[in-house]
Design a protein around this motif. Structure first.
Motif, PDB file in Angstrom:
ATOM      1  N   TRP A   1       2.384  11.738  -6.550  1.00  0.00           N
ATOM      2  CA  TRP A   1       0.933  11.776  -6.735  1.00  0.00           C
ATOM      3  C   TRP A   1       0.224  10.794  -5.808  1.00  0.00           C
ATOM      4  O   TRP A   1      -0.812  11.112  -5.217  1.00  0.00           O
ATOM      5  CB  TRP A   1       0.584  11.479  -8.184  1.00  0.00           C
ATOM      6  CG  TRP A   1      -0.877  11.184  -8.405  1.00  0.00           C
ATOM      7  CD1 TRP A   1      -1.437   9.968  -8.657  1.00  0.00           C
ATOM      8  CD2 TRP A   1      -1.954  12.128  -8.369  1.00  0.00           C
ATOM      9  NE1 TRP A   1      -2.798  10.092  -8.790  1.00  0.00           N
ATOM     10  CE2 TRP A   1      -3.145  11.404  -8.612  1.00  0.00           C
ATOM     11  CE3 TRP A   1      -2.031  13.496  -8.155  1.00  0.00           C
ATOM     12  CZ2 TRP A   1      -4.384  12.017  -8.650  1.00  0.00           C
ATOM     13  CZ3 TRP A   1      -3.278  14.107  -8.197  1.00  0.00           C
ATOM     14  CH2 TRP A   1      -4.433  13.365  -8.440  1.00  0.00           C
ATOM     15  N   THR A   2       0.782   9.590  -5.664  1.00  0.00           N
ATOM     16  CA  THR A   2       0.166   8.580  -4.798  1.00  0.00           C
ATOM     17  C   THR A   2       0.110   9.064  -3.352  1.00  0.00           C
ATOM     18  O   THR A   2      -0.907   8.896  -2.665  1.00  0.00           O
ATOM     19  CB  THR A   2       0.967   7.263  -4.870  1.00  0.00           C
ATOM     20  OG1 THR A   2       0.935   6.761  -6.210  1.00  0.00           O
ATOM     21  CG2 THR A   2       0.384   6.217  -3.935  1.00  0.00           C
TER      22      THR A   2
ATOM     23  N   SER B   1       4.165   3.056  -5.397  1.00  0.00           N
ATOM     24  CA  SER B   1       3.816   3.202  -6.806  1.00  0.00           C
ATOM     25  C   SER B   1       4.665   2.260  -7.662  1.00  0.00           C
ATOM     26  O   SER B   1       5.880   2.448  -7.793  1.00  0.00           O
ATOM     27  CB  SER B   1       4.039   4.653  -7.260  1.00  0.00           C
ATOM     28  OG  SER B   1       3.935   4.757  -8.667  1.00  0.00           O
TER      29      SER B   1
ATOM     30  N   THR C   1       1.995   8.444   3.462  1.00  0.00           N
ATOM     31  CA  THR C   1       3.066   7.777   2.724  1.00  0.00           C
ATOM     32  C   THR C   1       3.003   6.259   2.799  1.00  0.00           C
ATOM     33  O   THR C   1       3.871   5.584   2.229  1.00  0.00           O
ATOM     34  CB  THR C   1       4.439   8.251   3.241  1.00  0.00           C
ATOM     35  OG1 THR C   1       4.522   8.023   4.651  1.00  0.00           O
ATOM     36  CG2 THR C   1       4.631   9.732   2.959  1.00  0.00           C
TER      37      THR C   1
ATOM     38  N   PRO D   1       4.714   9.583 -10.161  1.00  0.00           N
ATOM     39  CA  PRO D   1       3.652   8.712  -9.642  1.00  0.00           C
ATOM     40  C   PRO D   1       3.688   8.546  -8.130  1.00  0.00           C
ATOM     41  O   PRO D   1       2.635   8.482  -7.490  1.00  0.00           O
ATOM     42  CB  PRO D   1       3.935   7.373 -10.356  1.00  0.00           C
ATOM     43  CG  PRO D   1       4.644   7.763 -11.605  1.00  0.00           C
ATOM     44  CD  PRO D   1       5.489   8.934 -11.232  1.00  0.00           C
ATOM     45  N   GLN D   2       4.914   8.479  -7.547  1.00  0.00           N
ATOM     46  CA  GLN D   2       5.000   8.328  -6.096  1.00  0.00           C
ATOM     47  C   GLN D   2       4.523   9.589  -5.379  1.00  0.00           C
ATOM     48  O   GLN D   2       3.805   9.523  -4.379  1.00  0.00           O
ATOM     49  CB  GLN D   2       6.441   8.011  -5.681  1.00  0.00           C
ATOM     50  CG  GLN D   2       6.583   7.676  -4.198  1.00  0.00           C
ATOM     51  CD  GLN D   2       5.840   6.412  -3.817  1.00  0.00           C
ATOM     52  OE1 GLN D   2       6.232   5.314  -4.167  1.00  0.00           O
ATOM     53  NE2 GLN D   2       4.739   6.571  -3.085  1.00  0.00           N
TER      54      GLN D   2
ATOM     55  N   ARG E   1      -2.555  11.834  -3.116  1.00  0.00           N
ATOM     56  CA  ARG E   1      -3.910  11.300  -3.279  1.00  0.00           C
ATOM     57  C   ARG E   1      -4.380  10.565  -2.036  1.00  0.00           C
ATOM     58  O   ARG E   1      -5.543  10.683  -1.625  1.00  0.00           O
ATOM     59  CB  ARG E   1      -3.940  10.346  -4.480  1.00  0.00           C
ATOM     60  CG  ARG E   1      -5.327   9.766  -4.796  1.00  0.00           C
ATOM     61  CD  ARG E   1      -5.209   8.677  -5.835  1.00  0.00           C
ATOM     62  NE  ARG E   1      -4.403   7.569  -5.328  1.00  0.00           N
ATOM     63  CZ  ARG E   1      -3.822   6.658  -6.095  1.00  0.00           C
ATOM     64  NH1 ARG E   1      -3.924   6.741  -7.412  1.00  0.00           N
ATOM     65  NH2 ARG E   1      -3.117   5.677  -5.559  1.00  0.00           N
ATOM     66  N   GLU E   2      -3.471   9.792  -1.398  1.00  0.00           N
ATOM     67  CA  GLU E   2      -3.864   8.979  -0.248  1.00  0.00           C
ATOM     68  C   GLU E   2      -3.719   9.726   1.069  1.00  0.00           C
ATOM     69  O   GLU E   2      -4.124   9.216   2.116  1.00  0.00           O
ATOM     70  CB  GLU E   2      -3.029   7.697  -0.222  1.00  0.00           C
ATOM     71  CG  GLU E   2      -3.268   6.814  -1.439  1.00  0.00           C
ATOM     72  CD  GLU E   2      -2.577   5.472  -1.337  1.00  0.00           C
ATOM     73  OE1 GLU E   2      -1.920   5.233  -0.296  1.00  0.00           O
ATOM     74  OE2 GLU E   2      -2.701   4.682  -2.275  1.00  0.00           O
TER      75      GLU E   2
ATOM     76  N   GLU F   1       0.828  -1.194   0.000  1.00  0.00           N
ATOM     77  CA  GLU F   1       0.000   0.000   0.000  1.00  0.00           C
ATOM     78  C   GLU F   1       0.873   1.259   0.000  1.00  0.00           C
ATOM     79  O   GLU F   1       1.844   1.365   0.761  1.00  0.00           O
ATOM     80  CB  GLU F   1      -0.902   0.018   1.238  1.00  0.00           C
ATOM     81  CG  GLU F   1      -1.787   1.258   1.343  1.00  0.00           C
ATOM     82  CD  GLU F   1      -2.549   1.297   2.651  1.00  0.00           C
ATOM     83  OE1 GLU F   1      -3.282   2.279   2.864  1.00  0.00           O
ATOM     84  OE2 GLU F   1      -2.409   0.360   3.450  1.00  0.00           O
ATOM     85  N   GLY F   2       0.524   2.210  -0.847  1.00  0.00           N
ATOM     86  CA  GLY F   2       1.261   3.465  -0.910  1.00  0.00           C
ATOM     87  C   GLY F   2       2.501   3.424  -1.779  1.00  0.00           C
ATOM     88  O   GLY F   2       3.165   4.439  -1.962  1.00  0.00           O
TER      89      GLY F   2
END
Length: 290
Positions: free
Chosen positions: A188-189, A84, A196, A185-186, A192-193, A81-82
Motif C-alpha cells: 500500500w505504501t 512501512s 519504492t 502495508p508495504q 500510495r507514494e 521514507e517509503g
C-alpha cells in the motif's frame, strides 16, 4: 558419473571425521552412504533430501545479509521514507513465533534457520525507522521500549509453563496470517507514494527467491501445513512486491536501485526524467514534456 566414480570414491571414503559427522547429521547415515560413499545420484528420496538441505543452507547463508542493503540505505539516506514500520513489525512478530514454534517442534534448523537471522535484521530496521521518525530523544526511547517488548515476548513464547504447545500452534496459525498481512502495508505504501523510496531491490528479489525455495524445503523436510501455507502465501505477496519494484524501477524516487545492481544511477535518472516521470501519483508517467 560411472566413469568418475572409481576416482572419486577413494576421496569420499577418506573425508575428515568432522565432515562425515556433518554429513550424517544433515542427511542421515543411509542417505550419506548412498550419495557420498557410493555416489549414487539417481533420482531418489535421498537426492531430494540433499537438494532440500542444500537450498536450506543457502537460504540461511543468504538471510544473514538479505536486509543489510536495506539497513545501509536507510543509514546512508538518514531517512526511512517509503519503509512501512507496520509491515516490518508484523513480519518480525510472525518470524519470532515461527522461530519458537519450529524450535519447540524439533524441526531441522535448515528448515527455519533464516527466521532467526532475518528477525534480528528486522529489529534493527524497526529501530532505525523509529529513530528517524521520533527525533533524537524520542527515537532512542522508542527503540529501547520496542526492544524490551520483543525480548519479553520471546522469553514468554519459549517457556512452556507460560505458553503450552497447543496455544503456540494457534499462535503459529496466526503468525501465518501476520506474515501475509505484513506485506500489505508495504504494498500500500508503494502504491500510495508512486515509488519504492528506500526499499531495497536486493532484499525484495532475494525474498522472492527464498520464499519459493522454502516451499520446496518445507515439502521435503517438514510435515506441517501451517508452515507450508504461510510460505506459499508469502511467496505470492513477495511476487506482488517484486512486480511493484519492476513497475516503479524508472521512477526518480527509486533510481538508487541501480546502485545496488551495479548500474549507473545518473543514466537511469536521466532516462527517467526524459520520459517525464513524476514522483507523486499512483504510477510512473510516460508523458513527454512540451
Amino acid at each position: 558419473m560411472d566413469l568418475l566414480r572409481p576416482y572419486l570414491t577413494p576421496i569420499t571414503h577418506s573425508l575428515p571425521t568432522p565432515i562425515v559427522q556433518l554429513g550424517h547429521s544433515l542427511l542421515g547415515p543411509t542417505c550419506y552412504n548412498q550419495l557420498i560413499l557410493t555416489l549414487d545420484l539417481r533420482p531418489s528420496p535421498c537426492l531430494s533430501l540433499a537438494i532440500s538441505k542444500t537450498l536450506g543452507l543457502g537460504i540461511i547463508a543468504l538471510s544473514s545479509i538479505v536486509k543489510i542493503p536495506q539497513i545501509l540505505k536507510i543509514i546512508s539516506a538518514q531517512s526511512a521514507e517509503g519503509i512501512s514500520f507496520l509491515g516490518y513489525l508484523l513480519e518480525t512478530c510472525s518470524y519470532l513465533v515461527t522461530l519458537v514454534y519450529s524450535a519447540r517442534q524439533g524441526f531441522p534448523f535448515t528448515a527455519y534457520g533464516e527466521t532467526a537471522l532475518i528477525s534480528v535484521q528486522n529489529l534493527v530496521i524497526c529501530g532505525l525507522v523509529l529513530g528517524y521518525a521520533g527525533g533524537k530523544g524520542g527515537g532512542v526511547a522508542g527503540v529501547a521500549a520496542f526492544g524490551a517488548v520483543v525480548a519479553a515476548a520471546v522469553w514468554a513464547l519459549q517457556d512452556e509453563r507460560i505458553v503450552d504447545m497447543g496455544s503456540l500452534a494457534w499462535m503459529q496459525a496466526g503468525a501465518g496470517v501476520l506474515g501475509v498481512a505484513s506485506k500489505g502495508p508495504q504494498i500500500w505504501t508503494i502504491w500510495r507514494e508512486g515509488g519504492t523510496g528506500m526499499l531495497s531491490a536486493f532484499g525484495v528479489f532475494t525474498y522472492l527467491m527464498g520464499s519459493l525455495s522454502r516451499i520446496y524445503t518445507t515439502l521435503q523436510e517438514v510435515d506441517d501445513k501451517l508452515i507450508l501455507y504461510g510460505f506459499v502465501a508469502g511467496f505470492l505477496l513477495n511476487a506482488v512486491l517484486a512486480a511493484q519494484m519492476v513497475y516503479y524501477w524508472r521512477s526518480p524516487g527509486t533510481a538508487k536501485h541501480a546502485q545496488e545492481l551495479g548500474q549507473k544511477p545518473r543514466e537511469l535518472v536521466a532516462k527517467a526524467e526524459s520520459t517525464g516521470v513524476e514522483k507523486k501519483g499512483k504510477g510512473p508517467s510516460t508523458r513527454r514534456r512540451g
